[in-house]
Design a protein around this motif. Structure first.
Motif, mmCIF file in Angstrom:
data_model
loop_
_atom_site.group_PDB
_atom_site.id
_atom_site.type_symbol
_atom_site.label_atom_id
_atom_site.label_comp_id
_atom_site.label_asym_id
_atom_site.label_seq_id
_atom_site.Cartn_x
_atom_site.Cartn_y
_atom_site.Cartn_z
ATOM 1 N N UNK A 130 0.828 -1.207 0.000
ATOM 2 C CA UNK A 130 0.000 0.000 0.000
ATOM 3 C C UNK A 130 0.864 1.259 0.000
ATOM 4 N N UNK A 131 1.859 1.277 0.871
ATOM 5 C CA UNK A 131 2.740 2.442 0.976
ATOM 6 C C UNK A 131 3.545 2.620 -0.307
ATOM 7 N N UNK A 132 4.022 1.504 -0.866
ATOM 8 C CA UNK A 132 4.772 1.565 -2.123
ATOM 9 C C UNK A 132 3.912 2.153 -3.242
ATOM 10 N N UNK A 133 2.665 1.687 -3.324
ATOM 11 C CA UNK A 133 1.761 2.194 -4.355
ATOM 12 C C UNK A 133 1.466 3.680 -4.156
ATOM 13 N N UNK A 134 1.250 4.063 -2.889
ATOM 14 C CA UNK A 134 0.973 5.469 -2.597
ATOM 15 C C UNK A 134 2.176 6.348 -2.944
ATOM 16 N N UNK A 135 3.368 5.852 -2.638
ATOM 17 C CA UNK A 135 4.578 6.628 -2.943
ATOM 18 C C UNK A 135 4.745 6.785 -4.457
ATOM 19 N N UNK A 136 4.516 5.698 -5.191
ATOM 20 C CA UNK A 136 4.625 5.760 -6.641
ATOM 21 C C UNK A 136 3.612 6.725 -7.223
ATOM 22 N N UNK A 137 2.388 6.674 -6.742
ATOM 23 C CA UNK A 137 1.351 7.572 -7.240
ATOM 24 C C UNK A 137 1.686 9.018 -6.916
ATOM 25 N N UNK A 138 2.222 9.247 -5.704
ATOM 26 C CA UNK A 138 2.593 10.613 -5.317
ATOM 27 C C UNK A 138 3.695 11.147 -6.224
ATOM 28 N N UNK A 139 4.699 10.297 -6.515
ATOM 29 C CA UNK A 139 5.788 10.724 -7.398
ATOM 30 C C UNK A 139 5.260 11.036 -8.792
ATOM 31 N N UNK A 140 4.329 10.218 -9.292
ATOM 32 C CA UNK A 140 3.734 10.483 -10.603
ATOM 33 C C UNK A 140 2.981 11.808 -10.595
ATOM 34 N N UNK A 141 2.259 12.058 -9.490
ATOM 35 C CA UNK A 141 1.521 13.316 -9.383
ATOM 36 C C UNK A 141 2.463 14.512 -9.339
ATOM 37 N N UNK A 180 5.526 14.640 -10.616
ATOM 38 C CA UNK A 180 6.114 14.793 -11.941
ATOM 39 C C UNK A 180 5.134 15.470 -12.892
ATOM 40 N N UNK A 181 3.876 15.056 -12.821
ATOM 41 C CA UNK A 181 2.864 15.671 -13.674
ATOM 42 C C UNK A 181 2.685 17.142 -13.330
ATOM 43 N N UNK A 182 2.649 17.432 -12.015
ATOM 44 C CA UNK A 182 2.493 18.822 -11.587
ATOM 45 C C UNK A 182 3.681 19.658 -12.038
ATOM 46 N N UNK A 183 4.890 19.098 -11.909
ATOM 47 C CA UNK A 183 6.092 19.815 -12.333
ATOM 48 C C UNK A 183 6.032 20.143 -13.821
ATOM 49 N N UNK A 184 5.623 19.164 -14.620
ATOM 50 C CA UNK A 184 5.528 19.356 -16.066
ATOM 51 C C UNK A 184 4.466 20.396 -16.405
ATOM 52 N N UNK A 185 3.296 20.285 -15.778
ATOM 53 C CA UNK A 185 2.208 21.217 -16.075
ATOM 54 C C UNK A 185 2.555 22.643 -15.663
ATOM 55 N N UNK A 186 3.146 22.783 -14.475
ATOM 56 C CA UNK A 186 3.505 24.120 -14.010
ATOM 57 C C UNK A 186 4.614 24.724 -14.865
ATOM 58 N N UNK A 187 5.562 23.874 -15.292
ATOM 59 C CA UNK A 187 6.642 24.370 -16.155
ATOM 60 C C UNK A 187 6.067 24.917 -17.453
ATOM 61 N N UNK A 188 5.153 24.136 -18.058
ATOM 62 C CA UNK A 188 4.538 24.590 -19.302
ATOM 63 C C UNK A 188 3.701 25.836 -19.093
ATOM 64 N N UNK A 189 3.000 25.879 -17.941
ATOM 65 C CA UNK A 189 2.167 27.044 -17.649
ATOM 66 C C UNK A 189 3.018 28.288 -17.471
ATOM 67 N N UNK A 190 4.115 28.129 -16.721
ATOM 68 C CA UNK A 190 4.993 29.272 -16.488
ATOM 69 C C UNK A 190 5.618 29.762 -17.782
ATOM 70 N N UNK A 191 6.018 28.803 -18.637
ATOM 71 C CA UNK A 191 6.615 29.201 -19.907
ATOM 72 C C UNK A 191 5.608 29.959 -20.765
ATOM 73 N N UNK A 192 4.387 29.436 -20.802
ATOM 74 C CA UNK A 192 3.398 30.063 -21.671
ATOM 75 C C UNK A 192 2.938 31.402 -21.131
#
Length: 275
Positions: A78-89, A91-103
């Motif tokens: 459970x903890x492993x899955x939660x950690x993986x999901x958090x890291x994916x979230x 990474x997605x947030x980092x990518x989205x914010x980077x694109x938003x800031x650039x635009x």
């Protein structure tokens, strides 16, 4: 101890009922829905809704049958899955914010870059972010430092087109050789680089002055559009020269030198951009 675990589960986005049901299954499993309600203290009217929510998230497993039984995913998993999901979230947030800031921030700004290596590093980053098309005007002396990134871009399906000053050979790009590379180098007393990516950002500047090289990077449409279109018009001209060189040179001299002289403002026909 149990209260601490319940609190921890809530920090992992469990509701109170979900935390109680999961903990009850950790203590004893498999359990029917009725037994899970009894052992956890979750109301019977809510237990199946809670168990379905846990099962949909992958926190518990259900055995099919006339009377389904429930068992928990082990706590470590459970903890492993939660950690993986958090890291994916993240990474997605980092990518989205980077694109938003650039635009939002960069579309109205023009950024200065100083130093040849710094300019090339910026172009490499732009190449890595390109998704559809790269236009690049470059001298052979500088091409090798970008070849790796250009090849990777082509492998991603990006169309790479190069206006080459000097003999550049590449199996990952459409290369148009500019016939007057030697004369232009002498005329401008230096080498420039122009990059356009996806018709949305450009890097342009002098790259032959070492640490004193200067370039600009921008997503400002007021510069992206004309710079990109000038490169496209260079490609038009090179295509036309390929088909009708004899006719054009008869009118305008070898490699259209008379046109170059016509639009020069200096007696020596040099450009004098580099003082």
């Amino acid at each position: 101890m149990k209260e601490n675990i319940l609190g921890t589960l809530k920090n992992l986005n469990f509701t109170e009922y979900e935390a109680k049901a999961y903990l009850a299954l950790l203590e004893e499993s498999p359990l029917t829905g009725y037994a899970a309600a009894k052992n956890s203290g979750v109301p019977r009217s809510k237990i199946y809704e809670v168990l379905d929510s846990l099962a949909m998230r992958g926190d518990i497993l259900v055995s099919p049958g006339n009377t389904p039984q429930y068992t928990p995913v082990p706590a470590k998993e459970l903890i492993k899955n939660r950690r993986k999901k958090a890291e994916e979230n993240f990474e997605q947030a980092e990518h989205l914010f980077e694109n938003f800031e650039r635009s939002s921030n960069d579309r109205e700004n023009i950024w200065n870059i100083t130093g040849r290596s710094e300019i090339l590093e910026k172009v490499k980053a732009c190449i890595c972010s390109a998704k559809k098309r790269i236009l690049l005007e470059i001298w052979k002396e500088d091409f090798s430092e970008l070849e790796f990134e250009l090849r990777n871009a082509a492998n991603r399906g990006v169309i790479v087109t190069i206006i080459a000053y000097g003999e550049i050979v590449s199996d990952c790009a459409n290369v148009y050789l500019h016939d007057m590379s030697r004369e232009i180098t002498e005329e401008y007393e230096g080498r420039w680089l122009v990059f356009s990516g996806d018709d949305s950002e450009v890097v342009a500047g002098i790259v032959s002055l070492g640490k004193d090289s200067r370039a600009a990077w921008t997503m400002h449409i007021g510069l992206v559009m004309p710079i990109t279109e000038v490169m496209i018009h260079d490609l038009y001209l090179l295509e036309i020269m390929e088909k009708h060189r004899d006719i054009l040179e008869e009118s305008f001299g070898e490699n259209l030198i008379h046109l170059r002289h016509k639009f020069s403002i200096h007696p020596d026909f040099k450009k004098h951009y580099v003082k």
